[in-house]
Write a protein that holds these residues in place. Structure first.
Motif, PDB file in Angstrom:
ATOM      1  N   VAL A   4       0.865  -1.181   0.000  1.00  0.00           N
ATOM      2  CA  VAL A   4       0.000   0.000   0.000  1.00  0.00           C
ATOM      3  C   VAL A   4       0.902   1.231   0.000  1.00  0.00           C
ATOM      4  N   ASN A   5       0.871   1.970  -1.081  1.00  0.00           N
ATOM      5  CA  ASN A   5       1.728   3.166  -1.216  1.00  0.00           C
ATOM      6  C   ASN A   5       3.189   2.847  -0.890  1.00  0.00           C
ATOM      7  N   THR A   6       3.682   1.821  -1.503  1.00  0.00           N
ATOM      8  CA  THR A   6       5.084   1.368  -1.411  1.00  0.00           C
ATOM      9  C   THR A   6       5.426   0.668  -0.096  1.00  0.00           C
ATOM     10  N   GLN A   7       4.473   0.621   0.847  1.00  0.00           N
ATOM     11  CA  GLN A   7       4.759  -0.023   2.136  1.00  0.00           C
ATOM     12  C   GLN A   7       4.020  -1.357   2.241  1.00  0.00           C
ATOM     13  N   VAL A  57      -2.504   1.602  -4.511  1.00  0.00           N
ATOM     14  CA  VAL A  57      -2.144   2.995  -4.305  1.00  0.00           C
ATOM     15  C   VAL A  57      -3.388   3.737  -3.842  1.00  0.00           C
ATOM     16  N   VAL A  58      -3.243   4.453  -2.749  1.00  0.00           N
ATOM     17  CA  VAL A  58      -4.340   5.270  -2.235  1.00  0.00           C
ATOM     18  C   VAL A  58      -3.847   6.716  -2.190  1.00  0.00           C
TER      19      VAL A  58
END
Lengths: 65, 227
Positions: A4-7, A57-58
């Motif tokens: 989620v968003n690179t994490q 991606v959010v």
């Protein structure tokens, strides 16, 4: 595990986009969601399933300056 | 180079790089929240030529966040206040005022002779217009936007479609700065990010294309997202 968003974020059975947003505490009224390069419309958040390994991606959408 | 003025840019910006920076022409579209801080940072760093574009005047509701908004400046053109500020902090910078809103008619002229266009606008349609004009002119565009506790920035190569992905068609009526909360520290952070990216670009740093910096001060994160 999903991204989620690179994490990294733990995945579990029954995870929908809405469940994920709730887990992350994303409550901003202007959000766009993309799962593996596919936009998910807000009306589909409650039924769109997240699969293990998905890349999410959010974005908190802003337009001010 | 004015050694003493730029002494504290050393060693990150060398004297030779300082000379390079002095030759650069930058268009800043929007001289309000983001624009005010970006202009301040670029002028102090020594960007040589700044073209400031905005058709707006300062109003009382700008006072909570805009660097150049003050009791004395209410009702005055934003470009005029910005120009006076730049000359007060760095008289070596050449400032050009363009006291108009960006339009299809004036976009090409606004971009003429520039090395970089900076988006400090407050609405999606104007951003898309600027992106289209930059594509035609073959110029990079440095995007930035802010609202509530969130913000984003991205350096867009000419012709990039990043903004069309970030603002899909159904989101383009997104409420503007008029309605969304605009908080001074978040505006400052996004402007600082844009100014840093601008300086690195102007100094020749190769940066990955279409990388979106996404700031979330609700949770305290800054993410670089390939979008």
């Amino acid at each position: 595990m999903i991204i989620v968003n690179t994490q990294e974020h733990p995945w579990h059975e029954g995870m929908t986009v809405q469940v994920l947003l709730d887990e992350k505490g994303y409550i901003f009224r202007h959000i766009i969601v993309r799962v593996n390069d596919e936009y998910v419309a807000e009306e589909d958040w409650a039924r769109r399933m997240i699969r293990d390994g998905d890349d999410v991606v959010v974005l908190h959408l802003t337009a001010g300056g | 180079m004015e050694l003493e003025r730029y002494r504290r840019n050393l060693p990150e910006i060398s004297p030779a790089q300082q000379d390079v920076l002095a030759e650069k022409h930058v268009l800043i579209v929007g001289c309000g929240g983001l624009g005010g801080y970006i202009i301040e940072a670029l002028a102090r760093a020594g960007a040589g030529h700044l073209r400031l574009m905005d058709g707006d005047t300062f109003k009382e509701s700008d006072l909570n966040r805009q660097l150049l908004a003050s009791s004395m400046n209410l009702g005055r053109p934003k470009t005029l206040a910005a120009r006076q500020r730049v000359l007060a902090v760095n008289s070596l910078v050449e400032v050009e005022e363009s006291p108009y809103f960006l339009s299809v008619e004036n976009a090409a002229e606004a971009l003429a002779g520039c090395h970089l266009a900076i988006d400090a606008l407050d609405n999606v349609p104007s951003r898309l217009l600027l992106a289209e004009a930059c594509a035609k002119a073959g110029l990079p565009m440095l995007h930035g936007a802010v609202g509530a506790w969130y913000g984003q920035a991205a350096l867009l190569p000419p012709g990039s479609k990043l903004l069309e992905r970030v603002y899909p068609a159904h989101c383009r009526g997104l409420e503007s700065a008029e309605k969304m909360a605009m908080l001074a520290p978040v505006v400052m952070q996004v402007a600082a990010l844009q100014a840093s990216l601008a300086l690195r670009f102007l100094l020749g740093d190769e940066q990955p294309a279409d990388l979106l910096w996404h700031l979330d001060m609700e949770r305290g994160s800054l993410e670089k997202i390939s979008f």
